[in-house]
Design an enzyme around this catalytic site. Structure first.
Site, PDB file in Angstrom:
ATOM      1  CE1 TYR A   1      35.327  -3.221  12.758  1.00  0.00           C
ATOM      2  CE2 TYR A   1      35.311  -4.949  14.438  1.00  0.00           C
ATOM      3  CZ  TYR A   1      35.880  -3.816  13.879  1.00  0.00           C
ATOM      4  OH  TYR A   1      37.006  -3.270  14.456  1.00  0.00           O
TER       5      TYR A   1
ATOM      6  CB  THR B   1      40.474   7.648  18.022  1.00  0.00           C
ATOM      7  OG1 THR B   1      41.055   8.896  17.692  1.00  0.00           O
ATOM      8  CG2 THR B   1      39.019   7.625  17.602  1.00  0.00           C
TER       9      THR B   1
ATOM     10  CD  GLN C   1      33.820   0.711  11.285  1.00  0.00           C
ATOM     11  OE1 GLN C   1      33.572   1.862  11.647  1.00  0.00           O
ATOM     12  NE2 GLN C   1      35.031   0.236  11.164  1.00  0.00           N
TER      13      GLN C   1
ATOM     14  CD  GLU D   1      35.668   7.236  17.061  1.00  0.00           C
ATOM     15  OE1 GLU D   1      35.408   6.050  17.303  1.00  0.00           O
ATOM     16  OE2 GLU D   1      36.137   7.635  15.972  1.00  0.00           O
TER      17      GLU D   1
ATOM     18  NE  ARG E   1      43.707  -6.577  14.231  1.00  0.00           N
ATOM     19  CZ  ARG E   1      43.436  -7.028  13.023  1.00  0.00           C
ATOM     20  NH1 ARG E   1      43.443  -8.320  12.785  1.00  0.00           N
ATOM     21  NH2 ARG E   1      43.128  -6.199  12.037  1.00  0.00           N
ATOM     22  N   GLY E   2      43.599  -2.876  16.666  1.00  0.00           N
ATOM     23  CA  GLY E   2      44.269  -1.917  15.790  1.00  0.00           C
ATOM     24  C   GLY E   2      44.590  -2.587  14.466  1.00  0.00           C
ATOM     25  CG  ASP E   3      43.258  -1.595  10.927  1.00  0.00           C
ATOM     26  OD1 ASP E   3      42.812  -2.763  10.902  1.00  0.00           O
ATOM     27  OD2 ASP E   3      42.534  -0.586  10.876  1.00  0.00           O
TER      28      ASP E   3
END
Ligand code: FAD
Length: 289
Positions: free
Chosen positions: A144, A48, A175, A17, A108-110
């Protein structure tokens, strides 16, 4: 090639990543990193996606295009949905299509205090559904091992993960975590819940203490005593902490490979030295597959 096909053809799938350079910084500066990363021959590199407006997205796309065209490595474009309308996602998908970028990590994103959420998407599963309805994309999702920080418990977490896979996620990237047993137990729970897609573990080599404290606060990963002792012992000695952090990450990766994981996803933090040393440390192990 799609990421699904990669997992069908070859295991373990090795991936990295990276993030686009900050606004104002030249994209060319990432070349040194990409040169070294590409020598490790990853199966894909994921890029990202910031939540900070269209110029951030352009940088994600530009970097993904560069990885594909100049380095001949398949990119995976991260795409968050909480702060976007369907029309905005459509415009983004058109750019992906026009550039032959077929692999997307649907997120989703934060929530961001500076950008109000829009009404079209509340969870990543809705973006996955939307992408699969549109067609032409291989879609993956995030998972996660220690539960998403907003999940009340693991049952809820895995139930929603199953919904995401049922919506069309074809692979999952985890994660970061520092205790492999947590990952094995998580994968077992996923399989019991009927989640059959490849689950690739995310590993972040820790080379400075502030980096890890920031990440752990953000993502909720726990630090095992063994690892905390290393951080405490070497935190004031940059070189020693680098060596110890690399050794810890390598031992995690070797244990994961010995347990037949489906992939290794390295959070490189755009540090080519770290990625290069990890690849060097496992080159003979990967040759066996
Ligand atoms: P979701 O899958 O939607 O889950 C979020 C929470 O909602 C979970 O607690 C889930 O259990 C719960 N939930 C899901 N569905 C429902 C439902 N129907 N009802 C009630 N609860 C539900 N962020 C970025 O901004 N850019 C990036 O590029 C980026 N890349 C990432 C890559 C990886 C591999 C990972 C692990 C994370 C990444 N993130 C990124 C962070 C991610 O956006 C956050 O962790 C975010 O909080 C959750 O995203 P998600 O896609 O996992 O959300």
């Amino acid at each position: 090639m799609t990421i699904r096909e990669k997992f069908e053809q070859k295991k373990p799938v090795l991936s990295f990543e990276i993030f686009p350079p900050k606004r104002g910084a030249a994209l060319q500066n990432i070349d040194e990193t990409l040169e070294i990363l590409s020598k490790c021959k990853p199966d894909f590199i994921s890029v990202t996606f910031g939540a900070g407006g269209s110029s951030d997205h352009n940088r994600t796309i530009e970097l993904a295009k560069k990885i594909k065209r100049e380095y001949h490595i398949d990119p995976v474009v991260h795409l968050t949905c909480l702060t976007y309308s369907k029309a905005e996602i459509d415009a983004f998908l058109k750019v992906l299509r026009d550039n032959g970028l077929e692999n997307v990590l649907a997120l989703r994103g934060d929530s961001n205090p500076e950008i109000a959420p829009k009404e079209d998407f509340h969870y990543a599963s809705e973006l996955t559904t939307y992408l699969r309805e549109k067609g032409g994309f291989c879609v993956g999702g995030a998972c996660y091992p220690e539960c998403h920080p907003q999940s009340p418990d693991r049952v809820a977490d895995i139930t929603h993960l199953r919904e995401k896979v049922d919506a069309g996620d074809e692979f999952l990237i985890s994660q970061l975590f520092f205790e492999n047993e947590m990952f094995y137990s998580f994968v077992e729970s996923c399989r019991i819940a009927g989640i059959r897609v490849p689950i690739t573990p995310g590993i972040m080599p820790v080379i400075n203490k502030s980096q890890i404290e920031r990440m752990v606060t953000l993502c909720g990963a726990s630090l095992p005593v063994r690892f905390r002792r290393i951080l405490n012992k070497f935190e004031d000695n940059k070189e020693a902490l680098f060596d110890a952090g690399m050794a810890y990450a390598l031992s995690q990766i070797i244990d994961l490979l010995a347990n037949d994981v489906e992939g290794i996803h390295l959070y490189t933090m755009n540090n080519p030295v770290v990625a290069g040393k990890i690849c060097e440390g496992i080159k003979n192990i990967l040759k066996r597959y």
